[in-house]
Design a protein around this motif. Structure first.
Motif, short mmCIF file in Angstrom:
data_model
loop_
_atom_site.label_atom_id
_atom_site.label_comp_id
_atom_site.label_asym_id
_atom_site.label_seq_id
_atom_site.Cartn_x
_atom_site.Cartn_y
_atom_site.Cartn_z
N TRP A 54 2.22 0.81 3.78
CA TRP A 54 2.81 -0.41 4.32
C TRP A 54 3.20 -1.39 3.22
CZ3 TRP A 54 -0.43 -3.89 2.32
CH2 TRP A 54 -1.79 -3.60 2.24
N VAL A 55 4.00 -2.37 3.63
CA VAL A 55 4.39 -3.49 2.77
C VAL A 55 4.09 -4.76 3.56
CG1 VAL A 55 6.31 -4.69 1.64
CG2 VAL A 55 6.21 -2.18 1.63
N GLU A 56 3.50 -5.75 2.89
CA GLU A 56 3.24 -7.03 3.55
C GLU A 56 4.23 -8.08 3.06
OE1 GLU A 56 -1.49 -6.95 4.68
OE2 GLU A 56 -0.88 -8.10 2.93
N ILE A 57 4.76 -8.84 4.02
CA ILE A 57 5.68 -9.94 3.75
C ILE A 57 4.99 -11.22 4.22
CG2 ILE A 57 7.97 -10.90 4.23
CD1 ILE A 57 8.12 -8.11 2.96
N SER A 110 7.38 -3.84 -7.84
CA SER A 110 7.48 -2.50 -8.42
C SER A 110 6.12 -2.00 -8.86
CB SER A 110 8.40 -2.52 -9.65
OG SER A 110 9.71 -2.88 -9.29
N TRP A 111 5.99 -0.68 -8.95
CA TRP A 111 4.76 -0.08 -9.45
C TRP A 111 5.11 1.21 -10.19
CZ3 TRP A 111 6.15 -0.70 -4.44
CH2 TRP A 111 6.44 0.44 -3.70
N GLY A 112 4.16 1.67 -11.03
CA GLY A 112 4.36 2.91 -11.78
C GLY A 112 5.42 2.74 -12.85
N HIS A 113 5.94 3.85 -13.33
CA HIS A 113 7.00 3.84 -14.33
C HIS A 113 8.31 3.59 -13.61
CE1 HIS A 113 9.25 4.72 -17.89
NE2 HIS A 113 9.95 5.63 -17.25
N HIS A 114 8.83 2.38 -13.72
CA HIS A 114 10.02 1.97 -12.99
C HIS A 114 11.24 2.78 -13.45
CE1 HIS A 114 12.49 -0.58 -10.58
NE2 HIS A 114 13.19 -0.99 -11.61
N ARG A 115 11.99 3.32 -12.50
CA ARG A 115 13.12 4.20 -12.79
C ARG A 115 14.42 3.46 -13.02
NH1 ARG A 115 11.38 7.62 -8.00
NH2 ARG A 115 13.16 6.67 -6.98
N TRP A 170 7.50 5.16 0.47
CA TRP A 170 7.15 4.61 -0.85
C TRP A 170 6.57 5.70 -1.74
CZ3 TRP A 170 9.78 0.50 -0.63
CH2 TRP A 170 9.89 -0.20 0.57
N ASP A 171 7.18 5.87 -2.91
CA ASP A 171 6.77 6.88 -3.88
C ASP A 171 5.44 6.47 -4.51
OD1 ASP A 171 6.55 8.46 -6.30
OD2 ASP A 171 8.66 8.97 -5.99
N ASN A 172 4.49 7.41 -4.57
CA ASN A 172 3.18 7.10 -5.14
C ASN A 172 3.24 6.84 -6.64
OD1 ASN A 172 2.18 7.57 -2.60
ND2 ASN A 172 1.08 9.44 -3.13
N ARG A 173 4.13 7.53 -7.33
CA ARG A 173 4.18 7.41 -8.80
C ARG A 173 4.91 6.15 -9.24
NH1 ARG A 173 5.91 13.55 -9.50
NH2 ARG A 173 6.77 12.96 -7.51
N SER A 174 6.06 5.88 -8.68
CA SER A 174 6.83 4.69 -9.06
C SER A 174 7.88 4.41 -8.00
CB SER A 174 7.51 4.88 -10.42
OG SER A 174 8.52 5.85 -10.34
N ASP A 175 8.07 3.15 -7.72
CA ASP A 175 9.07 2.75 -6.74
C ASP A 175 9.19 1.23 -6.82
OD1 ASP A 175 10.99 3.02 -4.74
OD2 ASP A 175 9.70 4.19 -3.43
N GLN A 232 0.89 -1.17 0.00
CA GLN A 232 0.00 0.00 0.00
C GLN A 232 0.92 1.21 0.00
OE1 GLN A 232 -3.52 0.35 -0.11
NE2 GLN A 232 -2.81 2.42 -0.51
N TYR A 233 1.32 1.65 -1.20
CA TYR A 233 2.31 2.73 -1.32
C TYR A 233 1.68 4.11 -1.26
CZ TYR A 233 0.76 2.28 -6.16
OH TYR A 233 -0.01 2.18 -7.29
N ASP A 234 0.38 4.21 -1.52
CA ASP A 234 -0.32 5.51 -1.46
C ASP A 234 -1.34 5.42 -0.35
OD1 ASP A 234 -1.49 7.95 -1.91
OD2 ASP A 234 -2.26 7.46 -3.90
N SER A 235 -0.99 5.99 0.81
CA SER A 235 -1.90 5.87 1.95
C SER A 235 -3.23 6.54 1.61
CB SER A 235 -1.28 6.47 3.21
OG SER A 235 -1.02 7.84 3.02
#
Length: 166
Positions: free
Chosen positions: A67-70, A150-155, A129-134, A49-52
């Motif tokens: 958050w991140v779930e493992i 990964s999500w968004g436009h990967h850098r 966590w970046d909302n656009r890409s990370d 959940q990168y965009d709260s």
């Protein structure tokens, strides 16, 4: 060479050939198994959940909604002590004396909180966590890659870009 020696030599040769054939048959399935589908990760990043939800007001409540779930996909407990969870900009969370039970999931929140078996807190005052890409990357205690998401436009490893939480 006597007849007895000749028979013995043939038996030894036959035994050696049979043993060689058996070794070939035994090793064939093992090498064929090496080329089977790759093994599923035992511990993986199961969700991010990168965009709260709601306004990104940097309140602790908002930070903890990021958050991140493992998830441990095995039946056995995995010791995560020294494992790391990192974003593309190098923000790193290190697991400290934490064991993830078999078939269990832990949620790693960005903000401040009290650690439990199912929720851990990075104790940060800023979003990670970046909302656009990370990319969230999980590594074991030896620094070996375990999983990423990964999500968004990967850098592709580019650092220094601002987070999308403004």
């Amino acid at each position: 060479m006597s007849a007895f020696a000749s028979v013995t030599a043939r038996r030894i040769a036959a035994a050696a050939l049979t043993a060689g054939a058996l070794v070939s048959v035994v090793t064939l399935p093992a090498s064929a198994a090496d080329h089977a589908r790759p093994e599923r990760p035992k511990v993986k990043i199961s969700d991010v959940q990168y965009d709260s939800p709601g306004r990104d007001d940097r309140s602790n409540r908002s930070l903890n909604r990021e958050w991140v779930e493992i998830t441990n996909t095995t039946r056995r407990t995995v010791n995560l002590d020294g494992w790391t969870l990192e974003d593309e900009d190098g923000h790193t969370y290190t697991f400290d004396h934490y064991r993830l039970e078999g078939r269990a999931t832990v949620r790693i929140h960005t903000g401040i909180g009290r650690d439990t078996d199912s929720d851990l807190y990075q104790d940060r005052r800023h979003y990670v966590w970046d909302n656009r890409s990370d990319t969230a990357t999980l590594r074991n205690d030896r620094g070996r890659f375990i999983d990423d998401k990964s999500w968004g436009h990967h850098r592709h490893g580019g650092h220094g870009h601002g987070h999308g939480h403004r």
